[in-house]
Structure formats: structure tokens, C-alpha cells
Design a protein around this motif. Sequence first.
Motif, mmCIF file in Angstrom:
data_model
loop_
_atom_site.group_PDB
_atom_site.id
_atom_site.type_symbol
_atom_site.label_atom_id
_atom_site.label_comp_id
_atom_site.label_asym_id
_atom_site.label_seq_id
_atom_site.Cartn_x
_atom_site.Cartn_y
_atom_site.Cartn_z
ATOM 1 N N THR A 38 0.866 -1.181 0.000
ATOM 2 C CA THR A 38 0.000 0.000 0.000
ATOM 3 C C THR A 38 0.901 1.228 0.000
ATOM 4 O O THR A 38 2.062 1.162 0.419
ATOM 5 C CB THR A 38 -0.907 0.049 1.247
ATOM 6 N N SER A 39 0.357 2.336 -0.452
ATOM 7 C CA SER A 39 1.138 3.566 -0.516
ATOM 8 C C SER A 39 0.177 4.746 -0.600
ATOM 9 O O SER A 39 -0.925 4.615 -1.126
ATOM 10 C CB SER A 39 2.038 3.544 -1.763
ATOM 11 N N ALA A 40 0.590 5.890 -0.079
ATOM 12 C CA ALA A 40 -0.231 7.098 -0.217
ATOM 13 C C ALA A 40 -0.018 7.729 -1.592
ATOM 14 O O ALA A 40 -0.764 8.617 -1.999
ATOM 15 C CB ALA A 40 0.120 8.105 0.876
ATOM 16 N N ALA A 41 0.994 7.228 -2.332
ATOM 17 C CA ALA A 41 1.281 7.773 -3.668
ATOM 18 C C ALA A 41 0.680 6.854 -4.740
ATOM 19 O O ALA A 41 0.433 5.682 -4.495
ATOM 20 C CB ALA A 41 2.786 7.880 -3.860
ATOM 21 N N ARG A 42 0.475 7.408 -5.904
ATOM 22 C CA ARG A 42 -0.018 6.594 -7.026
ATOM 23 C C ARG A 42 1.123 5.752 -7.595
ATOM 24 O O ARG A 42 2.230 6.239 -7.748
ATOM 25 C CB ARG A 42 -0.568 7.493 -8.131
ATOM 26 N N HIS A 43 0.825 4.497 -7.901
ATOM 27 C CA HIS A 43 1.812 3.616 -8.527
ATOM 28 C C HIS A 43 1.181 2.994 -9.759
ATOM 29 O O HIS A 43 -0.011 2.665 -9.749
ATOM 30 C CB HIS A 43 2.239 2.504 -7.558
ATOM 31 N N LYS A 44 2.008 2.822 -10.789
ATOM 32 C CA LYS A 44 1.540 2.196 -12.028
ATOM 33 C C LYS A 44 1.036 0.780 -11.726
ATOM 34 O O LYS A 44 1.698 0.033 -10.991
ATOM 35 C CB LYS A 44 2.720 2.129 -13.002
ATOM 36 N N GLY A 45 -0.102 0.428 -12.281
ATOM 37 C CA GLY A 45 -0.609 -0.936 -12.112
ATOM 38 C C GLY A 45 -1.298 -1.166 -10.784
ATOM 39 O O GLY A 45 -1.670 -2.297 -10.468
ATOM 40 N N ALA A 46 -1.480 -0.098 -9.988
ATOM 41 C CA ALA A 46 -2.154 -0.273 -8.690
ATOM 42 C C ALA A 46 -3.607 -0.679 -8.921
ATOM 43 O O ALA A 46 -4.228 -0.283 -9.912
ATOM 44 C CB ALA A 46 -2.090 1.030 -7.895
ATOM 45 N N ILE A 47 -4.113 -1.478 -8.017
ATOM 46 C CA ILE A 47 -5.449 -2.044 -8.161
ATOM 47 C C ILE A 47 -6.378 -1.426 -7.103
ATOM 48 O O ILE A 47 -5.971 -1.226 -5.958
ATOM 49 C CB ILE A 47 -5.374 -3.598 -8.057
ATOM 50 N N ALA A 48 -7.611 -1.137 -7.518
ATOM 51 C CA ALA A 48 -8.587 -0.588 -6.570
ATOM 52 C C ALA A 48 -8.985 -1.663 -5.571
ATOM 53 O O ALA A 48 -9.005 -2.860 -5.904
ATOM 54 C CB ALA A 48 -9.816 -0.082 -7.318
ATOM 55 N N ALA A 49 -9.321 -1.240 -4.357
ATOM 56 C CA ALA A 49 -9.624 -2.203 -3.292
ATOM 57 C C ALA A 49 -10.785 -3.121 -3.669
ATOM 58 O O ALA A 49 -10.747 -4.327 -3.406
ATOM 59 C CB ALA A 49 -9.931 -1.450 -1.998
ATOM 60 N N ASP A 50 -11.818 -2.578 -4.315
ATOM 61 C CA ASP A 50 -12.968 -3.424 -4.641
ATOM 62 C C ASP A 50 -12.654 -4.411 -5.767
ATOM 63 O O ASP A 50 -13.171 -5.533 -5.780
ATOM 64 C CB ASP A 50 -14.244 -2.606 -4.911
ATOM 65 N N SER A 51 -11.784 -4.014 -6.720
ATOM 66 C CA SER A 51 -11.351 -4.966 -7.754
ATOM 67 C C SER A 51 -10.517 -6.073 -7.123
ATOM 68 O O SER A 51 -10.618 -7.247 -7.497
ATOM 69 C CB SER A 51 -10.481 -4.293 -8.813
ATOM 70 N N PHE A 52 -9.695 -5.684 -6.168
ATOM 71 C CA PHE A 52 -8.870 -6.671 -5.457
ATOM 72 C C PHE A 52 -9.761 -7.753 -4.838
ATOM 73 O O PHE A 52 -9.498 -8.955 -4.991
ATOM 74 C CB PHE A 52 -8.035 -5.960 -4.387
ATOM 75 N N SER A 53 -10.834 -7.329 -4.171
ATOM 76 C CA SER A 53 -11.749 -8.295 -3.535
ATOM 77 C C SER A 53 -12.295 -9.286 -4.546
ATOM 78 O O SER A 53 -12.453 -10.477 -4.257
ATOM 79 C CB SER A 53 -12.962 -7.586 -2.928
ATOM 80 N N GLN A 54 -12.595 -8.783 -5.738
ATOM 81 C CA GLN A 54 -13.219 -9.647 -6.739
ATOM 82 C C GLN A 54 -12.239 -10.643 -7.347
ATOM 83 O O GLN A 54 -12.641 -11.633 -7.945
ATOM 84 C CB GLN A 54 -13.865 -8.785 -7.833
ATOM 85 N N LYS A 55 -10.948 -10.366 -7.205
ATOM 86 C CA LYS A 55 -9.942 -11.260 -7.791
ATOM 87 C C LYS A 55 -9.430 -12.309 -6.808
ATOM 88 O O LYS A 55 -8.573 -13.126 -7.156
ATOM 89 C CB LYS A 55 -8.757 -10.429 -8.291
ATOM 90 N N LEU A 56 -9.881 -12.269 -5.587
ATOM 91 C CA LEU A 56 -9.345 -13.190 -4.581
ATOM 92 C C LEU A 56 -9.697 -14.634 -4.910
ATOM 93 O O LEU A 56 -10.805 -14.923 -5.355
ATOM 94 C CB LEU A 56 -9.904 -12.819 -3.203
ATOM 95 N N GLU A 57 -8.735 -15.525 -4.682
ATOM 96 C CA GLU A 57 -8.964 -16.947 -4.946
ATOM 97 C C GLU A 57 -8.766 -17.743 -3.667
ATOM 98 O O GLU A 57 -7.930 -17.406 -2.836
ATOM 99 C CB GLU A 57 -7.966 -17.437 -6.002
ATOM 100 N N ASP A 58 -9.515 -18.826 -3.557
ATOM 101 C CA ASP A 58 -9.471 -19.638 -2.335
ATOM 102 C C ASP A 58 -8.147 -20.367 -2.129
ATOM 103 O O ASP A 58 -7.814 -20.733 -1.009
ATOM 104 C CB ASP A 58 -10.594 -20.688 -2.362
ATOM 105 N N ASN A 59 -7.434 -20.595 -3.234
ATOM 106 C CA ASN A 59 -6.204 -21.380 -3.087
ATOM 107 C C ASN A 59 -4.951 -20.535 -2.818
ATOM 108 O O ASN A 59 -3.834 -21.022 -2.942
ATOM 109 C CB ASN A 59 -6.013 -22.311 -4.289
ATOM 110 N N PHE A 60 -5.164 -19.285 -2.475
ATOM 111 C CA PHE A 60 -4.052 -18.428 -2.036
ATOM 112 C C PHE A 60 -4.388 -17.764 -0.707
ATOM 113 O O PHE A 60 -5.568 -17.588 -0.374
ATOM 114 C CB PHE A 60 -3.776 -17.312 -3.061
#
Lengths: 186, 186
Positions: free
Chosen positions: B112-134
Motif C-alpha cells: 500500500t502507498s499514499a502515492a499513485r503507482h503504475k498498475g495499482a489495483i482498486a480495493a474493490d477490484s482486489f476483492s473480486q480477484k481473490l482466490e481460495d487457493n491463495f
Amino acid sequence: MLENDIYLALIHSPVVNKKGEVIASALTTIDMHDIARAGKTFGVKGIFVVTPLEDQKVLAREVLDHWICGVGGRINPFRKQALELIKIVSSFDDVQKEIVKTSGKPVISIATSAARHKGAIAADSFSQKLEDNFSYVIAFGTAWGLSNDFIKQCDGILEPVKGHTGYNHLSVRSAVSILLDRIFRV
Amino acid sequence: MLENDIYLALIHSPVVNKKGEVIASALTTIDMHDIARAGKTFGVKGIFVVTPLEDQKVLAREVLDHWICGVGGRINPFRKQALELIKIVSSFDDVQKEIVKTSGKPVISIATSAARHKGAIAADSFSQKLEDNFSYVIAFGTAWGLSNDFIKQCDGILEPVKGHTGYNHLSVRSAVSILLDRIFRV
């Protein structure tokens, strides 16, 4: 982007202690920092630290003096910018008088609580109902929360932040941060 | 309701100071309380306080002992329940080893960072990508944030919490609270 006049009030009296007794709580100085930084991030118009206790007002004043006029502000101008949002007042009546004086608009008061209350409104619905001809002040209780009498005197109340675990003991700093994010993220 | 294995790591080294120099920061004990209470609310599986400094580990241990085994836990069992999520470790490598040991799954590390980083993912998109095997661990930097080298070694990074004012100086306590709300509120 929400442009409405939204103010925060951090209430130290009347709040309840663990036993549900109505008390005046002591100041937690980190509350001022965290809530000011969150308020500055989301664009609230002002933050009121509400305590009737003279020694606690002196303490709050010392914190502000250090970070606004003193060496703190020179070392960390970002902290100064945030803490400049804060005014120290004796009562919630004074909060509302100050807001009317600044904004010239009638004030709608909104309570918060970690418990469910009948008629509570979700933060995102609250954002959608905001009107330009009113100012709004959202009151947060320190200690174990706002007293029931205080809550009843407010014009409305926000739904509590609920996770999925039944655990509802967020710090007031976390609750303010999350509710501001939900309100301003429309 | 998100059932995935999500862990948090509060990093005290390697982080940067105001000048951008890589340092090990001192513990702020209120971080442990606020982050544990937020973590418990949203249902994270565990929280790691990461510091290589022996005296800071002793301090962190004392806080946990007081609130878990000592008088604090008897006075406030809710605080005990939250702080029981915390483990104190020396490095982010240790965090990942501990998680593998507990969950038996490979760990995906998210900065996490207070600055913008290339390729950063929004928190809600992150939730949708979560997989049970990780398992997933989200790292938060104290002081002025995670070092760039640390961020580069992570598998991903979340978008910063932005308000509407350009001011991006939330406390780590507020940032954790808001990001957990965004992630778990799917």
C-alpha cells in the motif's frame, strides 16, 4: 465530488462509560490528529472538539498551539493544515451556533453509534439526501459512545459500521475514517 | 461476505522517513490497538507487527501481554479478542513463512502507498480477484510509508485512499480502516 457543508463534532460529554453511566471523558490527543487528517482528506468544513472540562480544553489548546503556531507546524506543515480545521468548544449547542455563524445556514445534526438504532440511515443514502441550503454536523462519541439522550436530540443517526464478525468495537478514529470514506465516496 | 484468508502486516522496516531515507521506525502502540480492532471487525485472519528492533519487539510484547494475559484483558475482553490477532515478527519474510505454516497456501503480497503507482489495483477490484487457493497479506508502512524496494518486491499494490482535496496524509490507522472497509464490503 461532495461540495456540501459537512462538519464533524468529537463529543467528550455527554458520553457513556463501560457501565452505561453518562460521563465527560478525557481527551485522547491522537483523536485530534487522526480525525483532522481524515477530515482534511475528504474535505469537511470544520471539526469541533467538544468538552466542558477546562483542563481538557487547555490540553487540546496546547496540542493545537504546538502544531499550528509552534515548532510542530514548521516541522510538519501537513499536520498544521489538518489541525487548523479544529475548534474547541464547550457544548454541542456551541457547535451549532458556530456553524450557523460561519455558514449562515440551519444545521442538521447527525449522531453515530456502534449499536443499531431504528430509522438509522446508511452513509451513502445520507450523501444522496444532502441539500445545499443546510449545513450538516456529524457527532461522534468518545469513550463508549454518545448518550441516548444526546442521540435522541439529533435530527438523524447513521447506521453503524458493521463488519461480518459481530465484533463492533472500532476506535472512534477508525469509525470516523470509514464513515467519511463512505459519505464522500459518492 | 468475504471468506478469503487475508492477513495484514504493519511494517516498521524498511520504511522511509520524511526525507525519503530508508529507516526502521519506532512502534506506535495505538497502531496495534486500532488495527487489531479494525481487523477483528472485518475478519482478517491475522496481523503481523514487523520490526527487526529488539527493544521495539519487547514493547510490542508488553502491550500484548497486558491486554491478553494481564489486567487489561480482564477489564476489556473485547480489546483482548482483537489484540489476540497480532503476532510480532522480525521481517516480511517471516510474515510469509508464518502464513504458509498456518494456511498451507502460497502467499500473495500486496503493498500500500499514499502515492499513485503504475498498475495499482482498486480495493474493490482486489476483492473480486481473490482466490481460495491463495492467502493474501496486505502490507502497510509506518512513518512516511513503505520503501520503494519493498513495494517492488510485492506481487501487487493497492490504489491509495484519495479524498477530493489533494491532501494525502492519513494516519496508517485510518488508511487500514478505510481499505479494510473497501475490501470486505463486497
